[in-house]
Design a protein around this motif. Structure first.
Motif, PDB file in Angstrom:
ATOM      1  N   UNK A   1       0.726  -1.209   0.114  1.00 28.91           N
ATOM      2  CA  UNK A   1      -0.008   0.080   0.037  1.00 28.91           C
ATOM      3  C   UNK A   1       0.950   1.409  -0.041  1.00 28.91           C
ATOM      4  N   UNK A   2       0.685   2.083  -0.922  1.00 27.03           N
ATOM      5  CA  UNK A   2       1.460   3.220  -1.150  1.00 27.03           C
ATOM      6  C   UNK A   2       1.219   4.297   0.066  1.00 27.03           C
ATOM      7  N   UNK A   3       2.203   4.597   0.617  1.00 22.91           N
ATOM      8  CA  UNK A   3       2.357   5.765   1.676  1.00 22.91           C
ATOM      9  C   UNK A   3       2.620   7.027   1.095  1.00 22.91           C
ATOM     10  N   UNK A   4       2.643   8.306   1.793  1.00 18.60           N
ATOM     11  CA  UNK A   4       2.984   9.377   1.239  1.00 18.60           C
ATOM     12  C   UNK A   4       4.663   9.508   1.167  1.00 18.60           C
ATOM     13  N   UNK A   5       5.301   8.666   1.546  1.00 16.16           N
ATOM     14  CA  UNK A   5       6.702   8.754   1.607  1.00 16.16           C
ATOM     15  C   UNK A   5       7.290   8.756  -0.134  1.00 16.16           C
ATOM     16  N   UNK A   6       6.424   8.162  -0.898  1.00 15.40           N
ATOM     17  CA  UNK A   6       6.914   7.985  -2.355  1.00 15.40           C
ATOM     18  C   UNK A   6       6.992   9.568  -2.747  1.00 15.40           C
ATOM     19  N   UNK A   7       5.732  10.079  -2.674  1.00 18.61           N
ATOM     20  CA  UNK A   7       5.568  11.521  -3.236  1.00 18.61           C
ATOM     21  C   UNK A   7       6.727  12.297  -2.686  1.00 18.61           C
ATOM     22  N   UNK A  52       6.971  18.217   6.458  1.00 18.37           N
ATOM     23  CA  UNK A  52       5.601  17.340   6.619  1.00 18.37           C
ATOM     24  C   UNK A  52       5.996  15.916   6.775  1.00 18.37           C
ATOM     25  N   UNK A  53       7.301  15.581   6.413  1.00 17.60           N
ATOM     26  CA  UNK A  53       7.817  14.245   6.839  1.00 17.60           C
ATOM     27  C   UNK A  53       8.088  13.807   8.318  1.00 17.60           C
ATOM     28  N   UNK A  54       8.573  15.265   8.966  1.00 10.50           N
ATOM     29  CA  UNK A  54       8.897  15.170  10.409  1.00 10.50           C
ATOM     30  C   UNK A  54       7.745  15.250  11.260  1.00 10.50           C
ATOM     31  N   UNK A  55       6.323  15.909  10.726  1.00 11.88           N
ATOM     32  CA  UNK A  55       5.136  16.102  11.463  1.00 11.88           C
ATOM     33  C   UNK A  55       4.613  14.715  11.337  1.00 11.88           C
TER      34      UNK A  55
END
Length: 398
Positions: A216-222, A282-285
């Motif tokens: 399942x694709x998370x936001x990490x890819x974008x 965004x990553x850190x939050x």
């Protein structure tokens, strides 16, 4: 004959211009060799003959395997002095084991000639190695032959075959393609899309396999796509990047200062573009909501402790997103598009859209050289891409 009589089972080297022309063994030694073969009823082992004839006494180092160990020791010392990365020594050992030592196993360095080197290059070519890789193998052999000269087995390095290394730059995305993959990556993450089924196999797996949790694709890819294009980092940097390596700088300019571990003998900080700041925050939050985000936590896929696997997952996701976005997996000239193409895209975008970008500054910040940018990263740049700049005119000064 007096010398041969005193040599016992050792060989006597007959030199011509300081190179062994041939070797002589005593009748007693030769009879023992022959009798041993008859008694054991097995064919003559050339490696044992080489040990008897070629490498006794002062000729001990007249073997490629002995010189190879000496070369590895020398390179290990360079690593200790900080002149070379430890990975380079590993690559050297792999090349020695893969082709150099198997080919030169029974050839004393003192006997190497241009015809043998031609045969060595033919072996590499038959294994379908690229011209760049063949050139790198010749560098290894040259280093070994230099050691042979230091030992006095050779007076000079024999003529080596001329192999022209072809530049094979990776592909880059166009602005339209980049926008498409980012847009699709965000959409797939928002809807919780599941990756297409990976071909299954039974038994032992030698190749990469995607765990169910990563289908399942998370936001990490974008975030990874945008971060790479706005920070010039290599995929390997994503694997090592921890929060302690990232510093947000807010002043006249807003950017991230990346104090990454050394890569390819470069250890200077890297400066990102402004969009990378928004991506990182965004990553850190998101990480802090999961109880992560400490200085020692990884920025991308922090839950994956196997960082090689984490990078492979990002590569898998990138192929999936490209397919969904309608972006071809290869470019117009057949070059494969992998996660690494995002670094090329980052540098190309600066050359195309950066105002008066200085090539040296760009190279230093991207931890590479101007020569590498010209040979690889900017190889696809042509005049039509920057026709506006070519046709621009200086404003008159009053």
């Amino acid at each position: 004959m007096d010398v041969i009589g005193l040599s016992g089972e050792s060989a006597v080297a007959i030199l011509d211009n300081n190179k062994p022309a041939f070797y002589v063994v005593s009748p007693l030694a030769w009879e023992r060799v022959c009798n041993n073969r008859i008694e054991e009823e097995k064919p003559l082992d050339h490696s044992e003959l080489a040990n008897t004839v070629m490498t006794q006494g002062a000729m001990h180092s007249n073997r490629f395997d002995v010189l190879a160990e000496q070369l590895l020791d020398q390179e290990a010392l360079r690593v200790k002095r900080g002149e070379l990365s430890s990975a380079s020594v590993g690559i050297l050992r792999n090349r020695l084991d893969a082709h150099v030592l198997p080919f030169f196993k029974y050839i004393p360095p003192s006997q190497v000639n241009p015809l043998m080197m031609d045969a060595f290059v033919k072996r590499l070519t038959d294994f379908k190695l690229s011209s760049t890789t063949v050139s790198q193998y010749l560098v290894v052999v040259r280093k070994l032959l230099k050691l042979a000269i230091r030992h006095g087995f050779l007076s000079e390095i024999p003529e080596l075959p001329a192999v022209k290394a072809a530049n094979r730059p990776r592909s880059a995305l166009s602005l339209k393609e980049y926008s498409a993959v980012v847009r699709v990556a965000y959409r797939l993450a928002r809807v919780g899309a599941t990756a297409p089924e990976v071909k299954a196999s039974s038994g032992h797996r030698d190749r990469f396999w995607v765990a169910p949790r990563n289908l399942t694709l998370p936001m990490d890819m974008a975030w990874a796509i945008r971060f790479m294009v706005n920070s010039f980092v290599r995929p390997g940097d994503l694997r090592k990047l921890k929060h302690k390596h990232v510093q947000v700088v807010r002043g006249e300019s807003i950017y991230l200062r990346l104090n990454l571990p050394e890569t390819k003998r470069h250890d200077t900080p890297m400066v990102t573009l402004r969009p990378a700041v928004q991506v990182y925050e965004s990553l850190l939050a998101h990480a802090k909501k999961q109880g992560l985000g400490s200085p020692e936590d990884y920025v991308f896929l922090p839950g994956e402790k196997d960082r090689g696997y984490a990078l492979a997952v990002l590569g898998f996701w990138f192929k999936w997103v490209m397919r969904e976005a309608g972006v071809a997996s290869t470019d117009a000239v057949g070059r494969l598009r992998t996660l690494y193409c995002l670094r090329h895209t980052s540098i190309m975008f600066r050359l195309l859209y950066g105002q008066g970008i200085d090539m040296l500054t760009l190279a230093r910040n991207a931890r590479t050289s101007v020569q590498m940018i010209e040979r690889f990263y900017a190889s696809a740049l042509d005049g039509e891409m920057n026709v506006g700049m070519l046709q621009s005119r200086r404003t008159s000064k009053h």
